[in-house]
Design an enzyme around this catalytic site. Structure first.
Site, PDB file in Angstrom:
ATOM      1  N   ARG A  85      -9.464   0.896   9.047  1.00  0.00           N
ATOM      2  CA  ARG A  85      -9.003  -0.445   9.400  1.00  0.00           C
ATOM      3  C   ARG A  85     -10.059  -1.224  10.179  1.00  0.00           C
ATOM      4  O   ARG A  85      -9.827  -2.388  10.509  1.00  0.00           O
ATOM      5  CB  ARG A  85      -7.759  -0.331  10.278  1.00  0.00           C
ATOM      6  CG  ARG A  85      -6.435  -0.643   9.580  1.00  0.00           C
ATOM      7  CD  ARG A  85      -5.349  -0.374  10.577  1.00  0.00           C
ATOM      8  NE  ARG A  85      -4.107  -1.038  10.356  1.00  0.00           N
ATOM      9  CZ  ARG A  85      -3.055  -0.475   9.768  1.00  0.00           C
ATOM     10  NH1 ARG A  85      -3.130   0.735   9.266  1.00  0.00           N
ATOM     11  NH2 ARG A  85      -1.925  -1.116   9.689  1.00  0.00           N
ATOM     12  N   ARG A 124      11.711  -6.242   4.262  1.00  0.00           N
ATOM     13  CA  ARG A 124      11.688  -4.791   4.438  1.00  0.00           C
ATOM     14  C   ARG A 124      12.608  -4.405   5.609  1.00  0.00           C
ATOM     15  O   ARG A 124      13.375  -3.460   5.509  1.00  0.00           O
ATOM     16  CB  ARG A 124      10.252  -4.321   4.723  1.00  0.00           C
ATOM     17  CG  ARG A 124      10.151  -2.853   5.081  1.00  0.00           C
ATOM     18  CD  ARG A 124       8.732  -2.355   4.984  1.00  0.00           C
ATOM     19  NE  ARG A 124       7.915  -2.742   6.137  1.00  0.00           N
ATOM     20  CZ  ARG A 124       6.595  -2.592   6.203  1.00  0.00           C
ATOM     21  NH1 ARG A 124       5.935  -2.092   5.190  1.00  0.00           N
ATOM     22  NH2 ARG A 124       5.926  -2.949   7.274  1.00  0.00           N
ATOM     23  N   ARG A 142      -0.316  -7.993  14.205  1.00  0.00           N
ATOM     24  CA  ARG A 142      -0.790  -7.124  13.123  1.00  0.00           C
ATOM     25  C   ARG A 142      -1.617  -7.914  12.108  1.00  0.00           C
ATOM     26  O   ARG A 142      -2.636  -7.444  11.613  1.00  0.00           O
ATOM     27  CB  ARG A 142       0.406  -6.449  12.433  1.00  0.00           C
ATOM     28  CG  ARG A 142       1.009  -5.347  13.276  1.00  0.00           C
ATOM     29  CD  ARG A 142       2.409  -4.991  12.832  1.00  0.00           C
ATOM     30  NE  ARG A 142       2.476  -4.431  11.504  1.00  0.00           N
ATOM     31  CZ  ARG A 142       3.581  -4.384  10.767  1.00  0.00           C
ATOM     32  NH1 ARG A 142       4.717  -4.884  11.244  1.00  0.00           N
ATOM     33  NH2 ARG A 142       3.576  -3.839   9.595  1.00  0.00           N
ATOM     34  N   LYS A 199       0.836  -1.213   0.000  1.00  0.00           N
ATOM     35  CA  LYS A 199       0.000   0.000   0.000  1.00  0.00           C
ATOM     36  C   LYS A 199       0.869   1.261   0.000  1.00  0.00           C
ATOM     37  O   LYS A 199       0.616   2.200  -0.744  1.00  0.00           O
ATOM     38  CB  LYS A 199      -0.923   0.040   1.233  1.00  0.00           C
ATOM     39  CG  LYS A 199      -1.875  -1.129   1.356  1.00  0.00           C
ATOM     40  CD  LYS A 199      -2.845  -0.951   2.513  1.00  0.00           C
ATOM     41  CE  LYS A 199      -2.195  -0.920   3.888  1.00  0.00           C
ATOM     42  NZ  LYS A 199      -1.562  -2.175   4.297  1.00  0.00           N
ATOM     43  N   ARG A 231      11.240  -0.470  11.885  1.00  0.00           N
ATOM     44  CA  ARG A 231      10.033  -0.144  12.647  1.00  0.00           C
ATOM     45  C   ARG A 231       9.924  -1.013  13.885  1.00  0.00           C
ATOM     46  O   ARG A 231      10.234  -2.203  13.848  1.00  0.00           O
ATOM     47  CB  ARG A 231       8.801  -0.388  11.754  1.00  0.00           C
ATOM     48  CG  ARG A 231       8.566   0.688  10.740  1.00  0.00           C
ATOM     49  CD  ARG A 231       7.487   0.323   9.763  1.00  0.00           C
ATOM     50  NE  ARG A 231       6.267  -0.201  10.390  1.00  0.00           N
ATOM     51  CZ  ARG A 231       5.095  -0.242   9.775  1.00  0.00           C
ATOM     52  NH1 ARG A 231       4.976   0.199   8.531  1.00  0.00           N
ATOM     53  NH2 ARG A 231       4.039  -0.734  10.373  1.00  0.00           N
TER      54      ARG A 231
HETATM   55  P1  AMP Z   1       0.950   0.916   9.271  1.00  0.00           P
HETATM   56  O1  AMP Z   1       2.116   1.821   9.048  1.00  0.00           O
HETATM   57  O2  AMP Z   1      -0.244   1.274   8.417  1.00  0.00           O
HETATM   58  O3  AMP Z   1       1.302  -0.540   9.176  1.00  0.00           O
HETATM   59  O4  AMP Z   1       0.450   1.164  10.769  1.00  0.00           O
HETATM   60  C1  AMP Z   1       1.310   0.903  11.862  1.00  0.00           C
HETATM   61  C2  AMP Z   1       0.502   0.788  13.145  1.00  0.00           C
HETATM   62  O5  AMP Z   1      -0.173   2.027  13.419  1.00  0.00           O
HETATM   63  C3  AMP Z   1      -0.599  -0.256  13.132  1.00  0.00           C
HETATM   64  O6  AMP Z   1      -0.133  -1.552  13.420  1.00  0.00           O
HETATM   65  C4  AMP Z   1      -1.523   0.277  14.225  1.00  0.00           C
HETATM   66  O7  AMP Z   1      -0.989   0.037  15.515  1.00  0.00           O
HETATM   67  C5  AMP Z   1      -1.453   1.777  13.983  1.00  0.00           C
HETATM   68  N1  AMP Z   1      -2.469   2.211  13.008  1.00  0.00           N
HETATM   69  C6  AMP Z   1      -2.255   2.758  11.787  1.00  0.00           C
HETATM   70  N2  AMP Z   1      -3.406   3.045  11.175  1.00  0.00           N
HETATM   71  C7  AMP Z   1      -4.393   2.672  12.029  1.00  0.00           C
HETATM   72  C8  AMP Z   1      -5.819   2.680  11.972  1.00  0.00           C
HETATM   73  N3  AMP Z   1      -6.466   3.149  10.894  1.00  0.00           N
HETATM   74  N4  AMP Z   1      -6.501   2.199  13.043  1.00  0.00           N
HETATM   75  C9  AMP Z   1      -5.876   1.740  14.139  1.00  0.00           C
HETATM   76  N5  AMP Z   1      -4.534   1.678  14.259  1.00  0.00           N
HETATM   77  C10 AMP Z   1      -3.791   2.135  13.216  1.00  0.00           C
END
Ligand code: AMP
Length: 197
Positions: free
Chosen positions: A88, A127, A150, A13, A139
């Site tokens: 999400r 990654r 996740r 994404k 990360r």
């Molecule tokens: P990402 O970079 O999109 O993988 O997001 C990293 C982390 O941020 C996720 O594992 C969640 O802990 C938090 N996070 C990001 N977007 C959301 C969302 N829309 N709802 C809830 N938690 C989120």
């Protein structure tokens, strides 16, 4: 044009959002990036989100909906945005629908990146390895334990959005297993169809 990219962690994404952003001037709205920035800056939201993010869980709907609602109001979003990592949960999707309506904006397409489940873990491990090799910081949630959480959060909370947006006739799917440029080409095709519709 306002679009959502939907898919599990590691589906690509972020990569596709960056390309679309560079090509079409759409703003990439990644709630993950925004939350990581908040954690780094030590804001109230960052303090609330840090532990749950590190463990791989989902931050509360209230927090992320608030972040997105404020961000969409900023002038750079006027020409369109790509939601990357939001919504999400079904509650976030409902809230997004209401807030777009109240702001007089539309949702033009939801593009699902379809990937084989088995590939996700190795993609995310790669990654982390590439980031390390490039001298960057991995990360906090790119480790085996957080990754499991996740993925569980994705299948439990986010995967139902595929049916949700299908029912709304917004869903389009692309083969996320194809090469990055091929996935990009499939997305471009969808965007031109949506533009003409
Ligand atoms: P990402 O970079 O999109 O993988 O997001 C990293 C982390 O941020 C996720 O594992 C969640 O802990 C938090 N996070 C990001 N977007 C959301 C969302 N829309 N709802 C809830 N938690 C989120």
């Amino acid at each position: 044009m306002n679009i959502i990219l939907l898919g599990p962690p590691g589906a690509g994404k972020g990569t596709q959002s960056q390309t679309l952003s560079a090509k079409h001037g759409l703003v990439q709205l990644s709630t993950g990036d925004m939350l990581r920035a908040a954690v780094k800056a030590g804001t109230e939201i960052g303090k609330k989100a840090e532990a749950v993010m590190k463990a791989g869980g989902l931050v509360s709907d209230e927090i992320v909906i608030g972040i997105i609602s404020d961000r969409i109001d900023e002038p750079d979003c006027k020409n369109g945005f790509i939601l990357d990592g939001f919504p999400r949960t079904l509650a976030q999707a409902d809230a997004l629908g209401s807030l777009l309506e109240s702001k007089g904006k539309t949702l033009d397409a939801v593009i699902e990146l379809k990937v084989d489940d088995g590939i996700l873990v190795s993609r995310i491990e790669n990654r982390a390895r590439e980031t390390l090799a490039a001298g960057g910081t991995v990360r906090a949630d790119d480790n085996a334990e957080a990754l499991k959480t996740r993925l569980m959060a994705y299948y439990r909370e986010t995967a139902p959005l595929i049916g949700y947006y299908f029912a709304y006739r917004k869903l389009r799917s692309v083969d996320g297993m194809a090469a990055i440029t091929e996935v990009g080409a499939q997305i471009e095709k969808i965007l031109s169809e949506v533009r003409q519709a």
